[in-house]
Design an enzyme around this catalytic site. Sequence first.
Site, short mmCIF file in Angstrom:
data_model
loop_
_atom_site.label_atom_id
_atom_site.label_comp_id
_atom_site.label_asym_id
_atom_site.label_seq_id
_atom_site.Cartn_x
_atom_site.Cartn_y
_atom_site.Cartn_z
N LYS A 222 1.16 4.14 -2.92
CA LYS A 222 0.72 5.51 -2.67
C LYS A 222 1.87 6.50 -2.82
O LYS A 222 1.67 7.65 -3.23
CB LYS A 222 0.10 5.63 -1.26
CG LYS A 222 -1.29 4.99 -1.15
CD LYS A 222 -2.35 5.83 -1.88
CE LYS A 222 -3.76 5.34 -1.59
NZ LYS A 222 -4.78 6.13 -2.33
N TYR B 151 0.83 -1.21 0.00
CA TYR B 151 0.00 0.00 0.00
C TYR B 151 0.87 1.26 0.00
O TYR B 151 0.71 2.16 -0.84
CB TYR B 151 -0.90 -0.04 1.24
CG TYR B 151 -1.82 1.15 1.39
CD1 TYR B 151 -2.94 1.29 0.60
CD2 TYR B 151 -1.56 2.13 2.36
CE1 TYR B 151 -3.79 2.39 0.76
CE2 TYR B 151 -2.40 3.22 2.52
CZ TYR B 151 -3.52 3.34 1.72
OH TYR B 151 -4.35 4.42 1.88
#
Length: 653
Positions: free
Chosen positions: A554, A550
């Site tokens: 990002k 993640y």
Amino acid sequence: MKNFWDEEEATACGDDPLALRVYSSRLIGRASDLVLHGGGNTSVKAEFTDIFGVRHEVLYVKGSGWDLATIEAAGFSPVVLDALMQLSRFDVLSDADMVRAQRAAMLDPGAPNPSVEAILHALIPFRFVDHTHADAVVTLTNTPGGEARIRELYGDRLLVVPYVMPGFVLAKKVAQMTEGIDWTTLQGMVLMNHGIFSFAEDARESYTRMIDLVTEAEQALGVVPSPTTGQSGASALELATIRYEVSRAANRPMLAAFSGSSQSHCFSKRDDVVSIATRGPLTPDHVIRTKRVPLMVNDDPAVAVAKFVSDYKDYFDRHTDGKLSRLDCAPRWAVWQNRGTVAFGAKSSDLGVISDIVDHTITAIETAEGHGGWCALPEGDIFAVEYWELEQAKLGKVSNAPAFQGRCALVTGGASGIGRSCAIALAEQGARVTVLDKDPSVLTVFDGPDIQGRVCDVKDAQAVRESVAESVSIFGGLDILVNNAGIFSASDEVADMPEEEWQRSLDINLTGAMHVARESIPYLKLGWDPSVIIVGSKNVPAPGPAAGAYSVAKAGLTQLARVLALELAADGIRVNTVHPNAVFDTAIWTDEVLEGRAAHYGMSVEDYRKNNLLRQEVTSADVAAVICAMAGSAFRCTTGAQLPVDGGNERVL
Ligand SMILES: [Zn+2]
């Protein structure tokens, strides 16, 4: 024309003349061939008993701003009949004096302003008076020799009134024409290039006369050939280009709704379309909505709009008395040759009104062309109505328009959480929003016409291309992109990272966002104050262990935003990033994930929710508010910025 009168429903009104007036007004209002969007007016003469028990003869006349289709008793103003009769005896009466005197003669100060035709209604010595702008009658009057055709059709049953300005001038004209006349020989009046009146002592008879008279006009015109089936398409990019030019001419963002219905398409393909489409409106009442003529687009929209603007300025200069201020020079509809028609407006409700008027106008023009040719009123008469303050008052004030009125937004991952809150917040501030989500609930989660859901998986580049184009073709452009779609992967450390988890996070959080940005750029370049907002994460400036897939995706997304800010600045497109943290009312944060992360940090769920410097729980609505601010004028001079929405974090500060 169908006669909708239902004796049972009428009987339910009892012998209350106002209830009957409401009933038959609504019957008229439901027929778009008779009136469109607030057009036409009706009245009944009756008694009004005031608070002292004194009875007055009044004219209950349709109030300004009410629509016959939905009118209620409160939509009729009770005006003392004798006052209106006295006003009709003045030789001249200014609009301001007329409005003031009519308001002063109202017996209910809470009632709306009486219709501009109140004096004319008062003069007609019948209880029920109905006035419409029936397509068939106006079409007949808008042909060569139209007056002779009308006289031939109706004989002595109708009074034929030459065109004059509506309001007091029209009332005066009718008063002169009917001096000493035996009204009982008349069933109604045709107002050349404007509309028709019917009247009778009885509600049913007046309504039925209207239907019968208009049916005769329809029959005289013959059956309108039913359009062939099929729709024409339009390129989203070309539509966005037209909308860009029209918005610049209006000096504010306008929505653009394309119609490629077979009727619009066939009209736009006619060899004579430039000539027949630019002669004038169906009835002067439409000019405040549609302007006198449409924009004609053949190839270059910039050239077409520039010509429209310069023609409009010339038209204004030809007719102004030197005291008027010119309205904006942007068109309200276009004939897009060989494609169809386009309606322009700041609100989607305006688009609906204009599209309806355009459909009826096209039918009237084509019908009249089959009966000798379409003629419209001289432009001076149209100008007088367009710049008549009593007409402009109908449009209401635009000064307190919401911030994003006329703007088009696209939100990805919007079926729930931050995306959903963004879509709602943008729509509340006036934007028209398309929401993409791979979850089919996106189709049902939003109410109303302002937010459209569409199923789309951002991983699929082709689907994204189609969805962005489809979104643009609904309202004509793209001004605000909220790149929000994302997933939070299960928390594995890199040592144990499953290949597919890593790839899935990159595909959705990073590559998916790139797809949406890439496909949106051509439209954003044609946008109004265009802006991209990327939804990053606190994990970018302050990563934690065991969220590698993640956090890395990002971080890549944030770098993408910085590159986009550099690449798009020259086109005036701002690109900014929000880094929310711990927004728990989102799809990512299932109870399971929440408990897992809290346990990971050795906290209770409650403490984990408010684990920030301000001890505030951050909601998706908080993030949406910041995103809306970024799309607005406060961030006019900001691009490439990253803003935390996290309640304050020691590791980010
Ligand atoms: Zn009228």
